[in-house]
Design a protein around this motif. Structure first.
Motif, PDB file in Angstrom:
ATOM      1  N   HIS A 246     -20.306  52.118  28.174  1.00  0.00           N
ATOM      2  CA  HIS A 246     -19.191  52.642  27.379  1.00  0.00           C
ATOM      3  C   HIS A 246     -19.567  52.438  25.919  1.00  0.00           C
ATOM      4  O   HIS A 246     -18.934  51.711  25.181  1.00  0.00           O
ATOM      5  CB  HIS A 246     -17.892  51.918  27.730  1.00  0.00           C
ATOM      6  CG  HIS A 246     -16.661  52.714  27.449  1.00  0.00           C
ATOM      7  ND1 HIS A 246     -15.999  52.657  26.253  1.00  0.00           N
ATOM      8  CD2 HIS A 246     -15.977  53.607  28.207  1.00  0.00           C
ATOM      9  CE1 HIS A 246     -14.945  53.454  26.280  1.00  0.00           C
ATOM     10  NE2 HIS A 246     -14.909  54.052  27.466  1.00  0.00           N
ATOM     11  N   CYS A 276     -25.821  57.418  30.875  1.00  0.00           N
ATOM     12  CA  CYS A 276     -25.174  56.107  30.837  1.00  0.00           C
ATOM     13  C   CYS A 276     -25.218  55.483  29.453  1.00  0.00           C
ATOM     14  O   CYS A 276     -24.455  54.547  29.172  1.00  0.00           O
ATOM     15  CB  CYS A 276     -25.820  55.168  31.857  1.00  0.00           C
ATOM     16  SG  CYS A 276     -27.602  55.021  31.657  1.00  0.00           S
ATOM     17  N   ASN A 280     -19.545  56.752  23.974  1.00  0.00           N
ATOM     18  CA  ASN A 280     -18.235  57.113  24.514  1.00  0.00           C
ATOM     19  C   ASN A 280     -17.106  56.785  23.538  1.00  0.00           C
ATOM     20  O   ASN A 280     -15.962  57.165  23.741  1.00  0.00           O
ATOM     21  CB  ASN A 280     -17.985  56.372  25.832  1.00  0.00           C
ATOM     22  CG  ASN A 280     -17.216  57.212  26.824  1.00  0.00           C
ATOM     23  OD1 ASN A 280     -17.706  58.219  27.306  1.00  0.00           O
ATOM     24  ND2 ASN A 280     -15.990  56.803  27.144  1.00  0.00           N
ATOM     25  N   ARG A 281     -17.472  56.047  22.475  1.00  0.00           N
ATOM     26  CA  ARG A 281     -16.482  55.674  21.452  1.00  0.00           C
ATOM     27  C   ARG A 281     -17.160  55.779  20.087  1.00  0.00           C
ATOM     28  O   ARG A 281     -18.161  55.113  19.851  1.00  0.00           O
ATOM     29  CB  ARG A 281     -16.003  54.237  21.657  1.00  0.00           C
ATOM     30  CG  ARG A 281     -15.254  53.991  22.961  1.00  0.00           C
ATOM     31  CD  ARG A 281     -15.016  52.503  23.173  1.00  0.00           C
ATOM     32  NE  ARG A 281     -16.231  51.792  23.564  1.00  0.00           N
ATOM     33  CZ  ARG A 281     -16.430  50.493  23.380  1.00  0.00           C
ATOM     34  NH1 ARG A 281     -15.517  49.756  22.773  1.00  0.00           N
ATOM     35  NH2 ARG A 281     -17.553  49.921  23.785  1.00  0.00           N
ATOM     36  N   HIS A 330      -9.513  63.163  30.912  1.00  0.00           N
ATOM     37  CA  HIS A 330      -9.587  62.318  29.719  1.00  0.00           C
ATOM     38  C   HIS A 330      -9.079  63.064  28.486  1.00  0.00           C
ATOM     39  O   HIS A 330      -8.396  62.481  27.646  1.00  0.00           O
ATOM     40  CB  HIS A 330     -11.030  61.858  29.506  1.00  0.00           C
ATOM     41  CG  HIS A 330     -11.430  60.718  30.384  1.00  0.00           C
ATOM     42  ND1 HIS A 330     -12.576  59.991  30.198  1.00  0.00           N
ATOM     43  CD2 HIS A 330     -10.823  60.162  31.460  1.00  0.00           C
ATOM     44  CE1 HIS A 330     -12.664  59.041  31.104  1.00  0.00           C
ATOM     45  NE2 HIS A 330     -11.613  59.142  31.897  1.00  0.00           N
ATOM     46  N   GLN A 369     -11.032  53.535  28.038  1.00  0.00           N
ATOM     47  CA  GLN A 369     -11.112  52.545  29.108  1.00  0.00           C
ATOM     48  C   GLN A 369     -12.188  52.874  30.132  1.00  0.00           C
ATOM     49  O   GLN A 369     -12.759  51.978  30.754  1.00  0.00           O
ATOM     50  CB  GLN A 369      -9.755  52.456  29.843  1.00  0.00           C
ATOM     51  CG  GLN A 369      -8.549  52.295  28.935  1.00  0.00           C
ATOM     52  CD  GLN A 369      -8.600  51.015  28.120  1.00  0.00           C
ATOM     53  OE1 GLN A 369      -9.050  49.985  28.608  1.00  0.00           O
ATOM     54  NE2 GLN A 369      -8.154  51.094  26.869  1.00  0.00           N
ATOM     55  N   GLU A 370     -12.482  54.172  30.315  1.00  0.00           N
ATOM     56  CA  GLU A 370     -13.407  54.615  31.349  1.00  0.00           C
ATOM     57  C   GLU A 370     -14.583  55.375  30.741  1.00  0.00           C
ATOM     58  O   GLU A 370     -14.461  55.977  29.665  1.00  0.00           O
ATOM     59  CB  GLU A 370     -12.692  55.543  32.345  1.00  0.00           C
ATOM     60  CG  GLU A 370     -11.554  54.917  33.095  1.00  0.00           C
ATOM     61  CD  GLU A 370     -10.854  55.903  34.021  1.00  0.00           C
ATOM     62  OE1 GLU A 370      -9.971  55.469  34.782  1.00  0.00           O
ATOM     63  OE2 GLU A 370     -11.204  57.107  33.990  1.00  0.00           O
ATOM     64  N   GLU A 371     -15.695  55.356  31.448  1.00  0.00           N
ATOM     65  CA  GLU A 371     -16.859  56.139  31.047  1.00  0.00           C
ATOM     66  C   GLU A 371     -16.592  57.606  31.384  1.00  0.00           C
ATOM     67  O   GLU A 371     -16.388  57.961  32.547  1.00  0.00           O
ATOM     68  CB  GLU A 371     -18.087  55.627  31.804  1.00  0.00           C
ATOM     69  CG  GLU A 371     -19.399  56.235  31.361  1.00  0.00           C
ATOM     70  CD  GLU A 371     -20.577  55.609  32.093  1.00  0.00           C
ATOM     71  OE1 GLU A 371     -21.690  55.669  31.554  1.00  0.00           O
ATOM     72  OE2 GLU A 371     -20.387  55.062  33.204  1.00  0.00           O
ATOM     73  N   THR A 372     -16.586  58.464  30.377  1.00  0.00           N
ATOM     74  CA  THR A 372     -16.217  59.863  30.595  1.00  0.00           C
ATOM     75  C   THR A 372     -17.283  60.626  31.365  1.00  0.00           C
ATOM     76  O   THR A 372     -16.994  61.394  32.276  1.00  0.00           O
ATOM     77  CB  THR A 372     -15.963  60.570  29.252  1.00  0.00           C
ATOM     78  OG1 THR A 372     -14.955  59.850  28.543  1.00  0.00           O
ATOM     79  CG2 THR A 372     -15.508  61.999  29.463  1.00  0.00           C
ATOM     80  N   SER A 395     -15.015  45.321  25.747  1.00  0.00           N
ATOM     81  CA  SER A 395     -15.315  46.182  26.885  1.00  0.00           C
ATOM     82  C   SER A 395     -16.051  45.358  27.923  1.00  0.00           C
ATOM     83  O   SER A 395     -16.831  44.466  27.571  1.00  0.00           O
ATOM     84  CB  SER A 395     -16.204  47.360  26.439  1.00  0.00           C
ATOM     85  OG  SER A 395     -16.721  48.070  27.558  1.00  0.00           O
ATOM     86  N   TYR A 397     -18.377  46.482  29.600  1.00  0.00           N
ATOM     87  CA  TYR A 397     -19.727  47.035  29.639  1.00  0.00           C
ATOM     88  C   TYR A 397     -20.559  46.524  28.473  1.00  0.00           C
ATOM     89  O   TYR A 397     -20.034  46.168  27.421  1.00  0.00           O
ATOM     90  CB  TYR A 397     -19.683  48.566  29.606  1.00  0.00           C
ATOM     91  CG  TYR A 397     -18.932  49.163  30.765  1.00  0.00           C
ATOM     92  CD1 TYR A 397     -19.516  49.235  32.027  1.00  0.00           C
ATOM     93  CD2 TYR A 397     -17.626  49.639  30.619  1.00  0.00           C
ATOM     94  CE1 TYR A 397     -18.830  49.774  33.105  1.00  0.00           C
ATOM     95  CE2 TYR A 397     -16.938  50.182  31.688  1.00  0.00           C
ATOM     96  CZ  TYR A 397     -17.538  50.240  32.928  1.00  0.00           C
ATOM     97  OH  TYR A 397     -16.857  50.767  33.990  1.00  0.00           O
ATOM     98  N   SER A 443     -22.763  46.068  32.934  1.00  0.00           N
ATOM     99  CA  SER A 443     -23.773  47.129  32.849  1.00  0.00           C
ATOM    100  C   SER A 443     -25.056  46.783  33.589  1.00  0.00           C
ATOM    101  O   SER A 443     -26.001  47.574  33.560  1.00  0.00           O
ATOM    102  CB  SER A 443     -24.090  47.444  31.377  1.00  0.00           C
ATOM    103  OG  SER A 443     -22.997  48.103  30.779  1.00  0.00           O
TER     104      SER A 443
END
Length: 474
Positions: A246, A276, A280-281, A330, A369-372, A395, A397, A443
């Motif tokens: 993430h 991976c 994501n942010r 999402h 909150q989640e991996e898109t 996180s 991760y 991870s």
């Protein structure tokens, strides 16, 4: 499938579909208990011989394999594109990246050795050997169907392990292509095997229960990785788990905005966000947030979506219906909680998702909150270094993180403070064959690449030799 040097069938079959068109492009045999046991037997038998070959011989075969992969770059790339939708230009890049691991370990495998150490006793000599851990079971993912094979198998084969690969049901053809090339260059039967199946739990259970299979290497979700960890416990297998991420990307106020946008686009939208380590942010300092958002939106709107076999395409389809629906959910959740779409956001036909940029994103949204695993980029503002580092580290991760700044001191201190296994400073694509790849926390475990990648497939043996006498006879 490729078992013990033979191309064999099975009782059942399953289709492989193109995510771009939905068409069936192949039908493959689905292994069950019998085929899994055949592969385990072959890997175990071949290990007894393969481990005794010289490093020079093993690495010469790897070099031949590397040359064959490079020669077949276009064929492998088209296979990747057809079975999992990666744009053809990216697919070619993946083949070169995959080959780089074979190239690296074809050399690094020659350098495996032991150590000697002084003893406190004059009549003892102390030394270590490094020996192959044993047959390896490799479960590879669909998003990098070539590179994740070579990143695992090249070091394993180089040090004398044999390997069984179970590729994903979405993208098994690339693995078979690599097996065919290994066969073509003279790879001995049983050293590299590929078993295809629509019933991965049954096949994997055979491997988990077999004490002869000494190592599991897996790339995939954290949820699945934890289950595999539990299932492997009763035979205490060595583990390498490269799991979910993430990744935060922090853009500080001194950033070169155009350069930062280029790195974010390269990091976020490669493989349509299905990596991976893709960010994501995206945390942007408040003083430049509006400017950065405008530039990013322009860049993202330029990304060509379409047929992944076309040279102009930059965003292909997501791998399946589940992946598409997760990305869309999402987006919908973020908008429902107050986020604004400033690029993309329009639903498309099939498994395509338009590359999207979201502004005014908050920590409560699902995308935080989640991996898109899709082409959706959320923007979050921050005011201070301490604030953004705390947010980035909040996180479970810890795979990859990125930052953009011209301040060397800030770059060093923030990189040290981020709780991630890999940090890209002004670099959205830091992975390379000679460097360690892997993460912390949820991870995963272990590292792939560089000399660290070799150690994952080696056991250390200590030898203490007591001499009959301590001095030379006169």
């Amino acid at each position: 499938m490729f078992v013990n040097g033979q191309w064999i069938s099975a009782f059942g079959w399953f289709p492989v579909r193109s995510p771009a068109t939905g068409e069936i492009i192949a039908e493959l045999p689905s292994a069950g208990i019998e085929e899994a046991m055949l592969a385990a037997d072959a890997a175990s038998a071949a290990f007894q011989t393969w481990r005794q070959t010289t490093a020079h011989h093993r690495c010469a075969l790897l070099r031949a394999w590397y040359n064959a992969v490079i020669e077949h770059t276009e064929g492998i790339a088209r296979t990747i594109t057809m079975e999992m939708g990666k744009p053809i230009q990216e697919a070619r890049g993946e083949v070169v990246y995959a080959a780089s691991f074979i190239d690296w370990f074809a050399e690094e495998g020659r350098r495996v050795g032991g150590e000697s150490m002084p003893s406190q006793h004059g009549d003892k000599r102390l030394a270590t050997l490094q020996q192959p851990v044993g047959p390896v079971y490799a479960i590879t993912p669909w998003n990098f169907p070539a590179a994740m094979i070579t990143r695992k198998l090249a070091p394993a084969l180089a040090v004398g392990c044999t390997a069984i690969v179970k590729p994903p049901v979405q993208a098994p053809l690339t693995a078979l292509y690599f097996a065919k090339l290994w066969e073509d260059v003279g790879g001995p039967p049983g050293t590299l095997q590929v078993i295809t199946t629509a019933d991965p739990r049954t096949v994997s259970q055979v491997m988990f229960d077999d004490p002869r299979i000494r190592k599991l290497t897996f790339t995939g979700s954290t949820e699945v990785g934890k289950r595999l960890y539990e299932q492997s416990a009763k035979t205490l297998k060595r583990m390498s788990l490269e799991l979910g991420g993430h990744a935060p990307f922090i853009i500080f106020e001194d950033a070169d905005l155009d350069a930062a946008v280029d790195e974010v686009v390269a990091c976020k939208f490669r493989n349509a966000g299905q990596t991976c380590v893709c960010t994501n942010r995206i945390y942007v300092h408040r003083s430049i947030a509006s400017q950065f958002a405008e530039k990013l939106a322009v860049a993202v709107n330029r990304l060509q979506v379409g047929d992944p076999l076309l040279e102009s395409t930059r965003i292909g389809p997501l791998v399946d219906e589940h992946a598409r629906d997760k990305a869309l959910s999402h987006i919908a959740d973020a908008v429902a909680q107050g986020a604004r779409i400033i690029a993309g956001g329009v639903r498309m036909e099939g498994f395509y998702v338009q590359p999207t940029v979201l502004q005014d994103v908050t920590a409560t949204m699902l995308i935080m909150q989640e991996e898109t695993f899709g082409p959706v980029a959320p923007l979050i503002t921050f005011d201070s270094e301490a604030e953004v580092v705390a947010a980035a580290n909040a996180s479970p991760y810890g795979l990859a993180a990125y930052l953009w700044t011209r301040n060397l001191t800030r770059a060093q201190l923030v990189a040290e403070a981020l709780e991630y296994g890999m940090i890209g400073v002004n670099d959205g694509a830091p992975s390379t064959a000679q460097a360690p790849f892997g993460g912390n926390k949820d991870s995963g475990l272990g590292r792939e690449g560089g000399h660290w990648g070799l150690q994952e497939y080696l056991d250390v043996k200590f030898i203490s030799t007591k001499l009959e006498r301590c001095t030379l006879e006169s």
